[in-house]
Design an enzyme around this catalytic site. Sequence first.
Site, PDB file in Angstrom:
ATOM      1  N   CYS A  14       1.024  -1.186  -0.213  1.00 50.52           N
ATOM      2  CA  CYS A  14      -0.008   0.044   0.015  1.00 50.52           C
ATOM      3  C   CYS A  14       0.824   1.171   0.008  1.00 50.52           C
ATOM      4  O   CYS A  14       2.070   1.251   0.111  1.00 50.52           O
ATOM      5  CB  CYS A  14      -0.969   0.069   1.238  1.00 50.52           C
ATOM      6  SG  CYS A  14      -0.241   0.378   2.584  1.00 50.52           S
ATOM      7  N   CYS A  17       3.041   1.537   2.866  1.00 45.16           N
ATOM      8  CA  CYS A  17       4.155   0.808   2.851  1.00 45.16           C
ATOM      9  C   CYS A  17       5.445   1.462   2.127  1.00 45.16           C
ATOM     10  O   CYS A  17       6.636   1.551   2.494  1.00 45.16           O
ATOM     11  CB  CYS A  17       4.197  -0.414   2.381  1.00 45.16           C
ATOM     12  SG  CYS A  17       2.764  -1.357   3.137  1.00 45.16           S
ATOM     13  N   ASP A 426      14.917  23.241 -32.997  1.00 41.86           N
ATOM     14  CA  ASP A 426      16.246  23.258 -33.604  1.00 41.86           C
ATOM     15  C   ASP A 426      16.035  23.022 -35.197  1.00 41.86           C
ATOM     16  O   ASP A 426      14.985  22.174 -35.492  1.00 41.86           O
ATOM     17  CB  ASP A 426      17.106  22.186 -33.079  1.00 41.86           C
ATOM     18  CG  ASP A 426      18.381  22.264 -33.933  1.00 41.86           C
ATOM     19  OD1 ASP A 426      19.127  22.988 -34.263  1.00 41.86           O
ATOM     20  OD2 ASP A 426      18.865  21.132 -34.415  1.00 41.86           O
ATOM     21  N   ASP A 685      18.506  17.297 -31.714  1.00 43.80           N
ATOM     22  CA  ASP A 685      19.214  16.222 -32.177  1.00 43.80           C
ATOM     23  C   ASP A 685      19.720  15.447 -31.066  1.00 43.80           C
ATOM     24  O   ASP A 685      20.304  14.249 -30.974  1.00 43.80           O
ATOM     25  CB  ASP A 685      20.140  16.350 -33.304  1.00 43.80           C
ATOM     26  CG  ASP A 685      21.450  17.056 -33.083  1.00 43.80           C
ATOM     27  OD1 ASP A 685      21.650  17.502 -31.739  1.00 43.80           O
ATOM     28  OD2 ASP A 685      22.087  17.534 -33.973  1.00 43.80           O
ATOM     29  N   ASP A 689      22.838  19.818 -29.620  1.00 42.52           N
ATOM     30  CA  ASP A 689      22.093  20.610 -28.679  1.00 42.52           C
ATOM     31  C   ASP A 689      21.981  19.983 -27.472  1.00 42.52           C
ATOM     32  O   ASP A 689      21.055  20.622 -26.494  1.00 42.52           O
ATOM     33  CB  ASP A 689      20.743  20.581 -29.325  1.00 42.52           C
ATOM     34  CG  ASP A 689      20.615  21.384 -30.960  1.00 42.52           C
ATOM     35  OD1 ASP A 689      21.239  22.322 -31.134  1.00 42.52           O
ATOM     36  OD2 ASP A 689      20.117  20.572 -31.771  1.00 42.52           O
TER      37      ASP A 689
END
Length: 791
Positions: A14, A17, A426, A685, A689
């Site tokens: 649960c 827990c 880009d 890419d 970048d």
Amino acid sequence: MATKITIPVSGMHCAACQSRVQTALAKTPGVADANVNLMLNNATVTYDERAVKPDALVDAIRSTGYDATLPSADTTAFEEQTRQDEAHEREVRELTRKTVVSLAIAALTMVLPMVVMGGALPWILFALTTVVVGWSGRHFYTRAWRAFRHHTADMNTLIAVGTGAAYVYSVIATFAPGFFVQHGVKPELYYEAVAAIIGLILLGNTFEARAKRQTTTALRALADLQPKTVRVLRDLQEVEIPIEALERGDVFVVRPGERIAADGEVVSGSSAVDESMLTGESMPVAKQKGDRVAGGTINRTGALKVRATTLGADSALARIVKLMRDAQGTRAPIQNLADRVSRVFVPVVISIAIATFVVWFVVAGAPVRALVAAISVLIIACPCAMGLAVPTALMVASGKGAQLGVLIKGGEALQRAHEIDVVVLDKTGTVTAGAPTVVDLVMVPRVAPAGVPSLADAASATYPPSAGTQVPASDDPRRSAPRAVALADLDEVAVLALAAGVESLSEHPLADAIVRAAAERGIKRADVREFESRTGRGAVARDAAGRRIAVGSARLMREIGADVSELEARAEELARRARTPVYVAIDDAVVAVLGIADPIKPTSRDAIAALKEMGLEVIMLTGDARDTADAIAREAGVDRVIAEVLPEEKVAVIRRLQSGQWEGGSGGVPPPTTHSPLVVAMVGDGINDAPALAQADVGIAIGTGTDIAIEAADITLMRGDLRAAVDAIALARRTMRTMRQNLFWAFVYNVFGIPLAALGMLSPVIASGAMAFSSVSVVGNSLRLRGFRGA
């Protein structure tokens, strides 16, 4: 040094827990971050290996009353998934057996009072219910005791206290009924309620376990893609061996219809390969000698021989499976709300149950009603649904994303993605194809010999043409006005052959485009000598006839004294259309200009339009010149452009956008005046970048199934299609909506259920059924994400 480890944890059932284990790990010195996943039954911990050892992490988990073991260092993602599936199957089988026995006994305890009379009935009911308590529901009581020993409480505490109280009450009423008579209370028996409550809770657990297994369907499907055997070439013979025995450098055979066993390079044969399960791309991809293929993809048509290059945990498929498992082991920030409630939920519920008992017993003078109401409060309040609300949705979403070719790094990335305000694209490789291509060839306005083929018609031509060869005249609309005679036998094929001969010795990207254009059209490159590179301007060389061939910019033409006036207007027109003009001169006379462009991808315009329809602002960020960038933006449908930006400046641009300081603009659209903080996504890419991707609130890397740029990005698109970014954002929005629905119903269920139980309006049996239904409904709602079809 920060190290990450995923530790299997057993015994969690649960939200309480999960919260307890996570709190214990987070308090351990040297731990930077801890994410405990109730669905996967594991803990993903980032820690400083100089300050804490893995054994100490295991001890911290065990101190909370749950068991944990260190994972094997050489275990692959496939083996981890297999072990998890096997453990899940065992859990489902065990729960099913216990559920059947419990419900059968519950039915008997309800029927027996109708057919069995006399003093023997309580003893029979006692014996039957003891089987349920001592075997079917035994784990509830042992786990509750373990939690008590560690001074905590969880779902098992509520079930154990509720059913235990009813069972003990009934046992006393069976063995010592006089005790109740002496105190003026009728000795009621609740054996059938105990059996029914445990049976219904187990039934709910069984449905929940089966539903939870469905949340990992996509992950298992990926893990199952790897073939179990492979046919390798040994001494020119095909030998079938287990996949584990395949070694790097082995050449294996893949027949039509078979899955490719491992990542590798095609050494012979050609075929179309279905990569949809890895990339989401439905169209098969043509493969021939020299091309790379990914393990798990399907060979559709021809036979292939492949040299294995990447095996085991480093393969594309294994990396994807691991990425998905890691993502599912993370948590979304929205989960913190459920965690905060879970920490105090069980103690509060126990307090409410005690208060309910006291009020009914003291104020109303109804001890039996007091016991029933208190038990109902304990049973209906189990916090299972709260613990499942977020992770179930995250698991289904990450699996669905993988099927669409979208890999989401985790819950935090997914939650941020649904809040995106601005998408920065880009240009090269994202909006455009990323490979310069010759798209125009304009000859000087002179008449060439009759029968000259255009560039478009030259696919099967060779240079130089055979003597006397006559080919159809060109009607290419890109050609300029009627031409006058220039050099003998000069045509577009000859020009492209000469240009390709010169540029074959150059390393410039535009040179590669010219060489590729000739090769794609079957034009043989001219032999050249005395090659000279003019940096930033072009190159010159001499052909076999001794003529000086120059290929390059207008600046190069001016250097060699070539007059570009006849083609200058056409070159300017090409530049306005985002083409880079490259002149070709023979013996210092300009004969043609090539238009080289990085064409936009066929799907970019539709993807950008879809992003706008989602209410997102789209900006193109590029280092290209303003005119070129604006031309590409107009063609792709982007309204705002930030151009002429160096790679190192992109990070600063992203920061300014995040602060609400808009940049640039095109098409006469003024920038917004707002300066409020914005959530910015960067799509690139994933390599050049990387800094900008890391700076953005959400970094989205466009990669491929065999080269996934995942380090800097939060989301990786496995196919080079911008529509996958649309799918990622749409999936994030849908998933967050599902998480909120789950949390809403989990909280509302308790807000209304607990008061009704306290008022005595719900019997313990009905409360147990409602509790079980709440967990199943949350998982079921999350499973609806499997129907997501993309934006």
